[in-house]
Design a protein around this motif. Structure first.
Motif, mmCIF file in Angstrom:
data_model
loop_
_atom_site.group_PDB
_atom_site.id
_atom_site.type_symbol
_atom_site.label_atom_id
_atom_site.label_comp_id
_atom_site.label_asym_id
_atom_site.label_seq_id
_atom_site.Cartn_x
_atom_site.Cartn_y
_atom_site.Cartn_z
ATOM 1 N N PHE A 134 51.062 6.136 15.599
ATOM 2 C CA PHE A 134 51.537 4.755 15.617
ATOM 3 C C PHE A 134 52.421 4.476 16.835
ATOM 4 O O PHE A 134 53.565 4.041 16.699
ATOM 5 N N PRO A 135 51.936 4.745 18.052
ATOM 6 C CA PRO A 135 52.754 4.450 19.237
ATOM 7 C C PRO A 135 52.975 2.952 19.380
ATOM 8 O O PRO A 135 52.102 2.146 19.064
ATOM 9 N N LEU A 136 54.155 2.583 19.874
ATOM 10 C CA LEU A 136 54.490 1.185 20.093
ATOM 11 C C LEU A 136 54.268 0.833 21.562
ATOM 12 O O LEU A 136 54.299 1.707 22.434
ATOM 13 N N PRO A 137 54.058 -0.447 21.877
ATOM 14 C CA PRO A 137 53.604 -0.815 23.215
ATOM 15 C C PRO A 137 54.622 -0.629 24.324
ATOM 16 O O PRO A 137 54.248 -0.538 25.488
ATOM 17 N N THR A 138 55.916 -0.594 24.035
ATOM 18 C CA THR A 138 56.912 -0.426 25.087
ATOM 19 C C THR A 138 57.882 0.681 24.704
ATOM 20 O O THR A 138 58.127 0.927 23.518
ATOM 21 N N PRO A 139 58.474 1.361 25.701
ATOM 22 C CA PRO A 139 59.464 2.396 25.394
ATOM 23 C C PRO A 139 60.632 1.865 24.568
ATOM 24 O O PRO A 139 61.150 2.563 23.700
ATOM 25 N N GLU A 140 61.061 0.613 24.829
ATOM 26 C CA GLU A 140 62.201 0.088 24.081
ATOM 27 C C GLU A 140 61.885 -0.039 22.596
ATOM 28 O O GLU A 140 62.732 0.259 21.741
ATOM 29 N N LEU A 141 60.674 -0.465 22.261
ATOM 30 C CA LEU A 141 60.317 -0.580 20.852
ATOM 31 C C LEU A 141 60.299 0.784 20.168
ATOM 32 O O LEU A 141 60.740 0.925 19.024
ATOM 33 N N THR A 142 59.808 1.807 20.861
ATOM 34 C CA THR A 142 59.817 3.151 20.281
ATOM 35 C C THR A 142 61.251 3.668 20.147
ATOM 36 O O THR A 142 61.581 4.375 19.186
ATOM 37 N N PHE A 143 62.095 3.307 21.102
ATOM 38 C CA PHE A 143 63.510 3.672 21.044
ATOM 39 C C PHE A 143 64.176 3.029 19.826
ATOM 40 O O PHE A 143 64.907 3.688 19.065
ATOM 41 N N ARG A 144 63.895 1.745 19.600
ATOM 42 C CA ARG A 144 64.482 1.052 18.459
ATOM 43 C C ARG A 144 63.971 1.633 17.137
ATOM 44 O O ARG A 144 64.730 1.749 16.171
ATOM 45 N N ARG A 145 62.708 1.982 17.088
ATOM 46 C CA ARG A 145 62.181 2.585 15.869
ATOM 47 C C ARG A 145 62.866 3.916 15.578
ATOM 48 O O ARG A 145 63.201 4.220 14.419
ATOM 49 N N ALA A 146 63.084 4.728 16.636
ATOM 50 C CA ALA A 146 63.758 6.014 16.444
ATOM 51 C C ALA A 146 65.191 5.813 15.960
ATOM 52 O O ALA A 146 65.692 6.588 15.137
ATOM 53 N N GLU A 147 65.873 4.783 16.459
ATOM 54 C CA GLU A 147 67.219 4.484 15.970
ATOM 55 C C GLU A 147 67.190 4.153 14.481
ATOM 56 O O GLU A 147 68.032 4.642 13.711
ATOM 57 N N ARG A 148 66.232 3.325 14.070
ATOM 58 C CA ARG A 148 66.146 2.954 12.650
ATOM 59 C C ARG A 148 65.845 4.168 11.784
ATOM 60 O O ARG A 148 66.419 4.334 10.699
ATOM 61 N N GLN A 149 64.937 5.028 12.273
ATOM 62 C CA GLN A 149 64.586 6.212 11.497
ATOM 63 C C GLN A 149 65.777 7.149 11.348
ATOM 64 O O GLN A 149 65.875 7.880 10.351
ATOM 65 N N ALA A 150 66.675 7.153 12.321
ATOM 66 C CA ALA A 150 67.875 7.995 12.254
ATOM 67 C C ALA A 150 69.017 7.300 11.520
ATOM 68 O O ALA A 150 70.121 7.858 11.439
ATOM 69 N N LEU A 151 68.763 6.079 11.010
ATOM 70 C CA LEU A 151 69.780 5.290 10.312
ATOM 71 C C LEU A 151 71.000 5.058 11.202
ATOM 72 O O LEU A 151 72.150 5.052 10.741
#
Length: 218
Positions: free
Chosen positions: A29-46
């Protein structure tokens, strides 16, 4: 005939969408921009949302995308393997080694080397100087590098200085042994450093000395 054509077209579009979804799922499930993947990783880490203060786009072969965000208590660093590193913010400025190298130019050729950032320099700082005491085996050197302003951060690029020096690393390895990508090394976090900030007139504003990031993070 027209109804049959429409049904066939709708079926083909649905099959194409399902195939694209399957490929996306298999790719994690890769996201289209690095920033979106960065934000997803932040959410996953709470983790709390951070202000994005620096971004590096790896355009050459093998270069990695890097992002750095600033939150109330931590500096968030995007790791190319898909997660976020959290560095406790230190009073007066937080020196952060990045988890991948960036590319720099030298006499018409490009190389990669470790980078350090200060995303929260003290107010009024117009320039900065970093001294790291590097050592390997019986070799030791105070590596001094000036920081350059890149938006809200000070940027410190470590370059190869000893590629032909038998007392240091050879041209093939450069400074790669300093990065987090090598499992047999603690990376830059084990080395003492001095970080100095100066105002527009060159007057010293503040100095930070640490025996290593491991001590600072503790």
């Amino acid at each position: 005939m027209k109804r049959t054509y429409l049904l066939r077209t709708a079926r083909n579009l649905l099959l194409a969408a399902l195939a694209a979804l399957l490929i996306w799922w298999m790719a994690g499930f890769p996201l289209p921009t690095p920033e979106l993947t960065f934000r997803r990783a932040e959410r996953q880490a709470l983790a709390e949302w951070s202000e994005l203060v620096w971004q590096y786009e790896g355009t050459a072969g093998g270069d990695k995308d890097l992002l750095v965000g600033l939150a109330d208590r931590f500096v968030h660093v995007w790791h190319p393997n898909g997660y976020v590193l959290f560095w406790p913010r230190q009073e007066g400025g937080t020196l952060v080694p990045l988890p991948a190298e960036t590319r720099y130019q030298d006499q018409g050729s490009s190389y990669t080397g470790p980078v350090l950032l200060v995303p929260d320099p003290p107010e009024g700082a117009e320039s900065a100087r970093l001294t790291i005491t590097l050592s390997i085996n019986n070799w030791m050197e105070d590596y001094i590098v000036g920081g350059t302003r890149q938006g809200q951060v000070f940027f410190f690029q470590l370059e190869m200085r000893h590629q032909n020096d038998a007392h240091s690393m050879d041209e093939a390895t450069g400074f790669s042994w300093l990065t987090y990508e090598r499992p047999d090394s603690l990376g830059l976090s084990q080395y003492p450093y001095t970080l100095e900030f100066f105002d527009a007139s060159g007057n010293l504003l503040s100095t930070i000395r640490q025996e290593g990031w491991l001590e600072a993070a503790g």
